[in-house]
Design a protein around this motif. Structure first.
Motif, PDB file in Angstrom:
ATOM      1  N   GLY A  34      -4.303   4.619  -0.838  1.00 35.87           N
ATOM      2  CA  GLY A  34      -3.187   4.251   0.025  1.00 35.87           C
ATOM      3  C   GLY A  34      -3.372   4.805   1.420  1.00 35.87           C
ATOM      4  O   GLY A  34      -4.468   5.200   1.819  1.00 35.87           O
ATOM      5  N   ARG A  35      -2.295   4.856   2.157  1.00 32.26           N
ATOM      6  CA  ARG A  35      -2.295   5.363   3.535  1.00 32.26           C
ATOM      7  C   ARG A  35      -1.743   6.784   3.526  1.00 32.26           C
ATOM      8  O   ARG A  35      -0.693   7.043   2.940  1.00 32.26           O
ATOM      9  CB  ARG A  35      -1.415   4.467   4.409  1.00 32.26           C
ATOM     10  CG  ARG A  35      -1.321   4.890   5.852  1.00 32.26           C
ATOM     11  CD  ARG A  35      -0.444   3.920   6.632  1.00 32.26           C
ATOM     12  NE  ARG A  35      -0.256   4.377   8.009  1.00 32.26           N
ATOM     13  CZ  ARG A  35       0.637   3.852   8.836  1.00 32.26           C
ATOM     14  NH1 ARG A  35       1.403   2.842   8.447  1.00 32.26           N
ATOM     15  NH2 ARG A  35       0.753   4.339  10.054  1.00 32.26           N
TER      16      ARG A  35
ATOM     17  N   VAL B 126       0.856  -1.186   0.000  1.00 33.57           N
ATOM     18  CA  VAL B 126       0.000   0.000   0.000  1.00 33.57           C
ATOM     19  C   VAL B 126       0.896   1.242   0.000  1.00 33.57           C
ATOM     20  O   VAL B 126       1.799   1.356   0.826  1.00 33.57           O
ATOM     21  CB  VAL B 126      -0.914   0.004   1.242  1.00 33.57           C
ATOM     22  CG1 VAL B 126      -1.694   1.294   1.344  1.00 33.57           C
ATOM     23  CG2 VAL B 126      -1.843  -1.194   1.221  1.00 33.57           C
TER      24      VAL B 126
ATOM     25  N   ARG C 240      -7.060  12.403   3.256  1.00 35.05           N
ATOM     26  CA  ARG C 240      -7.005  10.994   3.629  1.00 35.05           C
ATOM     27  C   ARG C 240      -7.751  10.104   2.636  1.00 35.05           C
ATOM     28  O   ARG C 240      -7.576   8.883   2.633  1.00 35.05           O
ATOM     29  CB  ARG C 240      -7.599  10.797   5.028  1.00 35.05           C
ATOM     30  CG  ARG C 240      -6.581  10.417   6.060  1.00 35.05           C
ATOM     31  CD  ARG C 240      -7.231  10.024   7.381  1.00 35.05           C
ATOM     32  NE  ARG C 240      -8.018  11.059   7.997  1.00 35.05           N
ATOM     33  CZ  ARG C 240      -7.518  12.055   8.719  1.00 35.05           C
ATOM     34  NH1 ARG C 240      -6.241  12.147   8.909  1.00 35.05           N
ATOM     35  NH2 ARG C 240      -8.310  12.953   9.259  1.00 35.05           N
TER      36      ARG C 240
ATOM     37  N   LEU D 264       6.735   3.060  10.187  1.00 28.05           N
ATOM     38  CA  LEU D 264       5.419   2.921   9.557  1.00 28.05           C
ATOM     39  C   LEU D 264       5.240   1.536   8.968  1.00 28.05           C
ATOM     40  O   LEU D 264       6.114   0.885   8.528  1.00 28.05           O
ATOM     41  CB  LEU D 264       5.230   3.980   8.459  1.00 28.05           C
ATOM     42  CG  LEU D 264       5.283   5.425   8.944  1.00 28.05           C
ATOM     43  CD1 LEU D 264       5.149   6.381   7.768  1.00 28.05           C
ATOM     44  CD2 LEU D 264       4.175   5.688   9.952  1.00 28.05           C
TER      45      LEU D 264
ATOM     46  N   ASP E 262      -3.879   9.494  11.825  1.00 29.72           N
ATOM     47  CA  ASP E 262      -2.619   8.830  11.517  1.00 29.72           C
ATOM     48  C   ASP E 262      -1.554   9.904  11.324  1.00 29.72           C
ATOM     49  O   ASP E 262      -1.428  10.474  10.237  1.00 29.72           O
ATOM     50  CB  ASP E 262      -2.790   7.983  10.243  1.00 29.72           C
ATOM     51  CG  ASP E 262      -1.691   6.957  10.063  1.00 29.72           C
ATOM     52  OD1 ASP E 262      -0.729   6.936  10.867  1.00 29.72           O
ATOM     53  OD2 ASP E 262      -1.790   6.173   9.090  1.00 29.72           O
TER      54      ASP E 262
ATOM     55  N   VAL F 266       2.290   4.812   0.878  1.00 28.51           N
ATOM     56  CA  VAL F 266       2.183   5.668   2.053  1.00 28.51           C
ATOM     57  C   VAL F 266       2.523   7.087   1.617  1.00 28.51           C
ATOM     58  O   VAL F 266       3.638   7.367   1.173  1.00 28.51           O
ATOM     59  CB  VAL F 266       3.129   5.214   3.185  1.00 28.51           C
ATOM     60  CG1 VAL F 266       3.061   6.192   4.358  1.00 28.51           C
ATOM     61  CG2 VAL F 266       2.780   3.805   3.643  1.00 28.51           C
TER      62      VAL F 266
ATOM     63  N   VAL G 256      -0.287   9.680   5.893  1.00 31.55           N
ATOM     64  CA  VAL G 256       0.286   9.922   7.212  1.00 31.55           C
ATOM     65  C   VAL G 256       0.687  11.394   7.293  1.00 31.55           C
ATOM     66  O   VAL G 256       1.380  11.906   6.410  1.00 31.55           O
ATOM     67  CB  VAL G 256       1.524   9.024   7.451  1.00 31.55           C
ATOM     68  CG1 VAL G 256       2.168   9.336   8.794  1.00 31.55           C
ATOM     69  CG2 VAL G 256       1.139   7.557   7.362  1.00 31.55           C
TER      70      VAL G 256
END
Length: 169
Positions: A99-100, A4, A95, A169, A145, A6, A102
């Motif tokens: 993906g993620r 995924v 967000r 992470l 996050d 980030v 941060v």
């Protein structure tokens, strides 16, 4: 299914040190980099240049452009970008990228930020808008996050603190 992506979003008020840190992180990590200011429409830049704070309505298209860039540039590693991300609702929109996402909140003392802003000659946002940014800013909530990185010491020390966060992470 692969890893995924980030996306690291360096957030905080103008003059906190987001750009210097983001550039160094992107180079170190080999990720695509974007400066949020590049996504502002001309009308936003004109308002800020005139000392007029942006409204939420001004910011939504800008934030959507940022999220679109993260989606477009997403690869196995992700991206690095800067964005003031002053409010939780703004971060919620970001967000939504694939993906993620941060957030790394770059935090500096207000007096240091004011000094940096007043010394800038190549930026459209005047120091007179700092109070409006500080008033609008919402700290990261426990369920978001993200991490706070105090911008103290040298740039190299700040980069090392950020890399330690990213490594976890």
């Amino acid at each position: 299914m692969g890893p995924v992506p980030v996306h690291l979003v360096l957030m905080g008020i103008s003059g906190s040190g987001k750009t210097v840190l983001a550039e160094r992180l992107a180079a170190h990590l080999g990720r695509p980099y974007a400066e949020a200011d590049e996504f502002h429409p001309a009308a936003n830049i004109a308002k800020m240049s005139a000392g007029i704070p942006l409204t939420d309505e001004d910011r939504w298209p800008w934030l959507e452009s940022m999220r679109g860039w993260m989606d477009q540039e997403a690869n196995a590693a992700g991206t690095v970008s800067t964005c003031s991300a002053l409010k939780r609702t703004y971060r919620d929109l970001l967000r939504g990228a694939a993906g993620r996402v941060v957030f790394l909140h770059v935090l500096a003392e207000p007096a240091v930020i004011t000094e940096r802003m007043e010394a800038r000659t190549d930026h459209f946002m005047p120091a007179s808008l700092l109070p409006s940014q500080m008033a609008a800013f919402e700290v990261l909530a426990e369920d978001e996050d993200g991490w706070v990185l105090e911008n103290s010491g040298s740039v190299d020390e700040l980069v090392e603190r950020a890399l330690a966060v990213v490594a976890g992470l």
